[in-house]
Scaffold this motif. Structure first.
Motif, PDB file in Angstrom:
ATOM      1  N   VAL A  19       0.772  -0.881   0.074  1.00 24.87           N
ATOM      2  CA  VAL A  19      -0.219   0.298   0.080  1.00 24.87           C
ATOM      3  C   VAL A  19       0.860   0.893  -0.561  1.00 24.87           C
ATOM      4  O   VAL A  19       0.613   2.010  -1.119  1.00 24.87           O
ATOM      5  N   TYR A  22       2.163   1.932  -2.930  1.00 21.73           N
ATOM      6  CA  TYR A  22       1.354   2.260  -4.109  1.00 21.73           C
ATOM      7  C   TYR A  22       1.546   3.657  -4.217  1.00 21.73           C
ATOM      8  O   TYR A  22       1.120   4.710  -4.944  1.00 21.73           O
ATOM      9  N   THR A  26       1.553   6.684  -6.569  1.00 24.31           N
ATOM     10  CA  THR A  26       0.505   7.669  -7.050  1.00 24.31           C
ATOM     11  C   THR A  26       0.820   9.389  -6.772  1.00 24.31           C
ATOM     12  O   THR A  26       0.112  10.181  -7.699  1.00 24.31           O
ATOM     13  N   GLN A  77      -7.300  -2.579   4.970  1.00 20.63           N
ATOM     14  CA  GLN A  77      -6.092  -2.213   3.607  1.00 20.63           C
ATOM     15  C   GLN A  77      -7.435  -3.120   2.652  1.00 20.63           C
ATOM     16  O   GLN A  77      -7.501  -1.785   1.893  1.00 20.63           O
ATOM     17  N   LEU A  81     -10.116  -0.724  -0.433  1.00 14.38           N
ATOM     18  CA  LEU A  81      -9.519  -1.124  -2.529  1.00 14.38           C
ATOM     19  C   LEU A  81     -10.339  -0.159  -2.834  1.00 14.38           C
ATOM     20  O   LEU A  81     -10.281   0.331  -4.058  1.00 14.38           O
ATOM     21  N   TRP A  84      -9.626   3.435  -3.740  1.00 14.08           N
ATOM     22  CA  TRP A  84      -8.397   3.408  -4.501  1.00 14.08           C
ATOM     23  C   TRP A  84      -8.975   3.496  -5.671  1.00 14.08           C
ATOM     24  O   TRP A  84      -7.833   3.870  -6.673  1.00 14.08           O
ATOM     25  N   TYR A  85     -10.327   2.554  -6.281  1.00 12.89           N
ATOM     26  CA  TYR A  85     -10.054   2.248  -7.295  1.00 12.89           C
ATOM     27  C   TYR A  85     -10.740   3.338  -8.498  1.00 12.89           C
ATOM     28  O   TYR A  85     -10.191   4.095  -9.460  1.00 12.89           O
ATOM     29  N   THR A  88      -7.958   5.982  -9.797  1.00 11.13           N
ATOM     30  CA  THR A  88      -7.452   5.510 -11.585  1.00 11.13           C
ATOM     31  C   THR A  88      -8.113   6.332 -12.436  1.00 11.13           C
ATOM     32  O   THR A  88      -6.891   6.501 -13.501  1.00 11.13           O
ATOM     33  N   THR A 166      -2.068  -7.355  -3.903  1.00  7.59           N
ATOM     34  CA  THR A 166      -1.245  -7.020  -4.472  1.00  7.59           C
ATOM     35  C   THR A 166      -1.115  -7.250  -5.654  1.00  7.59           C
ATOM     36  O   THR A 166      -1.202  -5.638  -6.978  1.00  7.59           O
ATOM     37  N   PHE A 169      -3.564  -3.741  -7.037  1.00  7.74           N
ATOM     38  CA  PHE A 169      -2.644  -2.265  -6.958  1.00  7.74           C
ATOM     39  C   PHE A 169      -1.178  -2.618  -8.736  1.00  7.74           C
ATOM     40  O   PHE A 169      -1.858  -1.667  -9.334  1.00  7.74           O
ATOM     41  N   TYR A 172      -4.303  -1.737 -10.625  1.00  7.10           N
ATOM     42  CA  TYR A 172      -4.986  -0.429 -10.785  1.00  7.10           C
ATOM     43  C   TYR A 172      -3.276   0.688 -11.937  1.00  7.10           C
ATOM     44  O   TYR A 172      -3.436   1.432 -12.149  1.00  7.10           O
TER      45      TYR A 172
END
Length: 317
Positions: A19, A22, A26, A77, A81, A84-85, A88, A166, A169, A172
């Motif tokens: 995490v 990533y 980003t 974590q 998810l 985080w989507y 992108t 993982t 990510f 992603y």
């Protein structure tokens, strides 16, 4: 669950390092491209909060090192998810869209567009609900495999969640640098008549300012249809088409289920996996080539991550 561990883990867990990696990648992209982005400040603050949450859960675990606090660190974590989507999309819309290339290749490969004809040819309510059931089973399948390993294969739990998280990510990262939106967005932007006639215009940076999608095909009064539609309204964005992470991640889940040698787990999930592979095309979320890409990438990602965890984290232990 609450028995104090004799040898508690001292540093960050493997999934937490992933995490953070990533997050850093980003963050650098946001800093370099912030002039092209709209309101990047919430993305920065979101990352700061995730760092603080991770450190807070680590501190709680160090005070009470047991399976429960260990699970909380990992579960937090996994639950993030979906947060985080959408990132992108916010990042990949600074690049020109590539759907026209994938749509043209799909036409060459199949001689048609399965995503355009599948739902039209198979519109029966029962079939529609089966397709939407398959698509809606995505997160429940992740939860089932994760919980099975936690309760039944605890020694393999860390490796399992490392592979699952993982893989997300990795997908992603691909979605950020390979901006493909999929049929539900591209067909609308390009025009259904153009797609039907085999014309695939380059829409350039259209999705930098547009996120309208076609209505989801199928029996709109169905329960699972409504589940999928609600999920799309809540968090779907014009991003993440190739390869299909739904197919890729569930391919990994099936490998993990097969490795347990638990027939009930594997064969219970198998019909949902098959439905998932068809459903991504049926609801026009993906091109058929995205499904093939999901199979290939899912298998490769599993092999690589299984090997890396054994080489890196076994040494750290």
């Amino acid at each position: 669950m609450f028995e104090i561990e004799k040898k508690p883990r001292k540093g960050l867990l493997a999934v937490e390092w992933v995490v953070m990696g990533y997050l850093l990648l980003t963050l650098l992209l946001i800093l370099f491209a912030h002039t092209k982005m709209q309101d990047p400040e919430p993305m920065l603050w979101g990352r700061f909060r995730i760092v603080m949450m991770t450190l807070a859960l680590w501190a709680v675990y160090r005070m009470i090192p047991c399976r429960f606090t260990h699970f909380c660190r990992i579960g937090a974590q996994l639950l993030l998810l979906p947060w985080w989507y959408p990132d992108t999309y916010l990042l990949n819309r600074i690049f020109p869209n590539l759907d026209h290339i994938f749509a043209a290749y799909e036409q060459q490969l199949f001689g048609c567009h399965p995503a355009l004809t599948f739902a039209q040819s198979w519109s029966h309510p029962v079939f529609s609900e089966l397709m939407h059931l398959g698509y809606a089973s995505y997160f429940p399948m992740i939860a089932i495999v994760t919980l099975f390993y936690f309760f039944c294969r605890y020694k393999e739990f860390d490796r399992t969640v490392f592979i699952i998280l993982t893989s997300f990510f990795i997908f992603y990262v691909i979605f950020i640098f390979l901006p493909v939106t999929g049929p539900q967005y591209y067909y609308l932007a390009a025009g259904i008549e153009n797609i039907a006639n085999g014309t695939f215009p380059d829409v350039g940076n259209y999705f930098a300012t547009h996120n309208e999608a076609l209505p989801i095909p199928g029996y709109s009064d169905g329960f699972f249809y409504q589940c999928v539609a609600s999920a799309h309204e809540t968090g779907e964005q014009p991003t993440a088409a190739f390869p299909s992470s739904h197919v890729g991640v569930t391919t990994i889940l099936m490998i993990l289920a097969w490795r347990t040698r638990n027939k009930l787990l594997f064969y219970g999930m198998l019909p949902l996996f098959v439905l998932m592979c068809f459903a991504t095309v049926y609801i026009q979320a993906h091109y058929a080539i995205d499904v093939i890409g999901g199979w290939v990438s899912g298998a490769l990602i599993y092999i690589v991550l299984h090997f890396l965890y054994g080489k890196i984290w076994s040494v750290r232990k």
